[in-house]
Design an enzyme around this catalytic site. Structure first.
Site, PDB file in Angstrom:
ATOM      1  N   HIS A 128     -21.481  36.426  26.078  1.00  0.00           N
ATOM      2  CA  HIS A 128     -20.469  37.154  25.329  1.00  0.00           C
ATOM      3  C   HIS A 128     -20.076  38.443  26.052  1.00  0.00           C
ATOM      4  CE1 HIS A 128     -21.618  35.117  21.241  1.00  0.00           C
ATOM      5  NE2 HIS A 128     -21.497  34.260  22.244  1.00  0.00           N
ATOM      6  N   SER A 178     -18.197  30.349  24.440  1.00  0.00           N
ATOM      7  CA  SER A 178     -18.157  31.728  23.950  1.00  0.00           C
ATOM      8  C   SER A 178     -17.781  32.732  25.034  1.00  0.00           C
ATOM      9  CB  SER A 178     -19.512  32.103  23.341  1.00  0.00           C
ATOM     10  OG  SER A 178     -19.842  31.243  22.271  1.00  0.00           O
TER      11      SER A 178
END
Length: 295
Positions: free
Chosen positions: A246, A200
Site C-alpha cells: 500500500h 492493492s
C-alpha cells in the site's frame, strides 16, 4: 455597452451548431459552421470544430492534427472512456475465478514470495530464485471475496476518471508502475516466507495520482483524502494486510502523478515517462538488494 445592448448583440449573432442559443462570431475554418468558445480548437490558422478535427477533413490535415488532449497531454480516448479499467477488472475477476476453481496449485505458482520455501509450496523459491514475473502476476491475484470486491470497487471508482484525464497509455503506465513498486517494497521489507498478493499496490497508486490530479484541477480534495485516510487506517490496524504494498504503491502513484499532470508542455513526454522510468529503476534496485540478502 449595457446589458440590453449586449443581449441584443448576442441575439443577432449566429448560434453555435453544437450549442443552439449560444451566439458566436467565430466559424470553423474547415466547414465554416459557427462555433462557440467551448467548441473552438486552436489550429494553425483560426479555429476548428471538434468534428472536423476528429475526421481530419480538409486538405493537408491528418485525422490526428490538433486532436483534443487530456490534462496530461494524452489523446482523448476514442470510444468507451473506461475501456482499460473494464479490461483490468475483467482480468482480475478471471484470475480470481481460476484461483477458486484450481486452488493453491495456481495461486502458489504466481503470488509474491521471497527466498525460502514455504510448507506446501513444493520447494519453489520465488523471486529470489529469478522468478521476477511474480512481481507482476501477484497484482492480479486475491485472497478472498472481500479482498477482490474492495479492490475492484476502488478500481472502478478511481480508474475511470484517471483513464479519461491521463489518456490510456499514461493510465496503464501509472497502474503497472504503482503495482510493481508496491510489490518491490513488500519483497524488500516483508518476511521472506510471507506470501503476498492483490491489486492493492496499483489501487493505492491510483489514490495517490487522483489526489495529485484533483489538487492540480483545484477540485474539492476532501472526499479522496478522507477515503485514503480510512484505507491507511485499515492498512495499519488489520492483520494480514501487506502495508508495504500500500505504501509503495501510494508513493509511486504520487510521484508518477506529479510527473504526469505537472510536466512542462515543452518537455512533457520526457517528464512523464521519465517519472515512470525513475520509479521502475528504484523498484528494480529494491528487488536486487533484497535478492542479494536472501541468496
Amino acid at each position: 455597452m449595457n446589458q440590453d445592448q449586449d443581449e441584443a448583440r448576442q441575439s443577432s449573432l449566429p448560434s453555435c451548431y453544437r450549442h443552439p442559443g449560444v451566439g458566436t462570431g467565430i466559424s470553423c475554418t474547415r466547414c465554416e459552421r459557427p462555433i462557440c468558445p467551448s467548441c473552438m480548437i486552436s489550429a494553425s490558422v483560426g479555429f476548428q470544430c471538434p468534428e472536423c478535427v476528429r475526421s481530419g477533413s480538409g486538405t493537408g490535415h491528418a485525422p490526428t492534427a490538433n486532436r483534443p488532449r487530456t490534462v496530461a497531454g494524452g489523446a482523448l480516448p476514442a470510444g468507451d472512456p473506461q475501456l482499460l479499467t473494464k479490461i483490468l477488472i475483467g482480468i482480475n475477476l478471471a484470475a480470481f475465478l481460476v484461483q477458486e476453481v484450481v486452488g493453491f496449485r495456481f495461486t502458489g505458482a504466481f503470488y509474491l514470495l521471497g527466498g525460502w520455501p514455504v510448507q506446501g509450496f513444493d520447494g519453489v523459491q520465488g523471486v529470489a530464485e529469478g522468478q521476477w514475473y511474480r512481481l507482476l502476476t501477484s497484482m492480479f491475484l486475491h485472497g478472498g471475496y472481500a479482498h477482490i470486491a474492495f479492490n475492484m470497487l476502488s478500481l472502478w471508482w478511481l480508474g475511470g476518471p484517471l483513464e479519461a484525464a491521463l489518456g490510456r497509455a499514461r493510465y496503464l503506465a501509472l497502474y503497472f508502475v504503482s503495482g510493481l513498486a508496491g510489490g518491490a517494497l513488500t519483497y524488500l521489507l516483508a518476511a521472506p516466507n510471507e506470501p503476498s498478493l492483490g491489486a492493492s499496490g496499483a489501487i493505492f497508486g491510483l489514490f495517490g495520482a487522483m489526489a495529485v490530479l484533483m489538487r492540480r484541477m483545484k477540485y474539492d480534495m476532501r472526499p479522496v483524502i478522507g477515503l485514503l485516510v480510512v484505507n491507511l487506517i485499515i492498512t495499519f490496524t488489520w492483520s494480514g494486510i501487506a502495508w508495504q504494498a500500500h505504501v509503495g504503491g501510494l508513493a509511486a502513484g504520487v510521484l508518477v502523478g506529479v510527473g504526469m499532470v505537472h510536466a512542462p508542455a515543452q518537455r512533457r513526454a520526457l517528464a512523464q515517462w521519465g517519472s515512470c522510468v525513475l520509479v521502475l529503476a528504484v523498484s528494480v534496485a529494491l528487488v536486487l538488494i533484497r535478492t542479494a540478502q536472501l541468496t
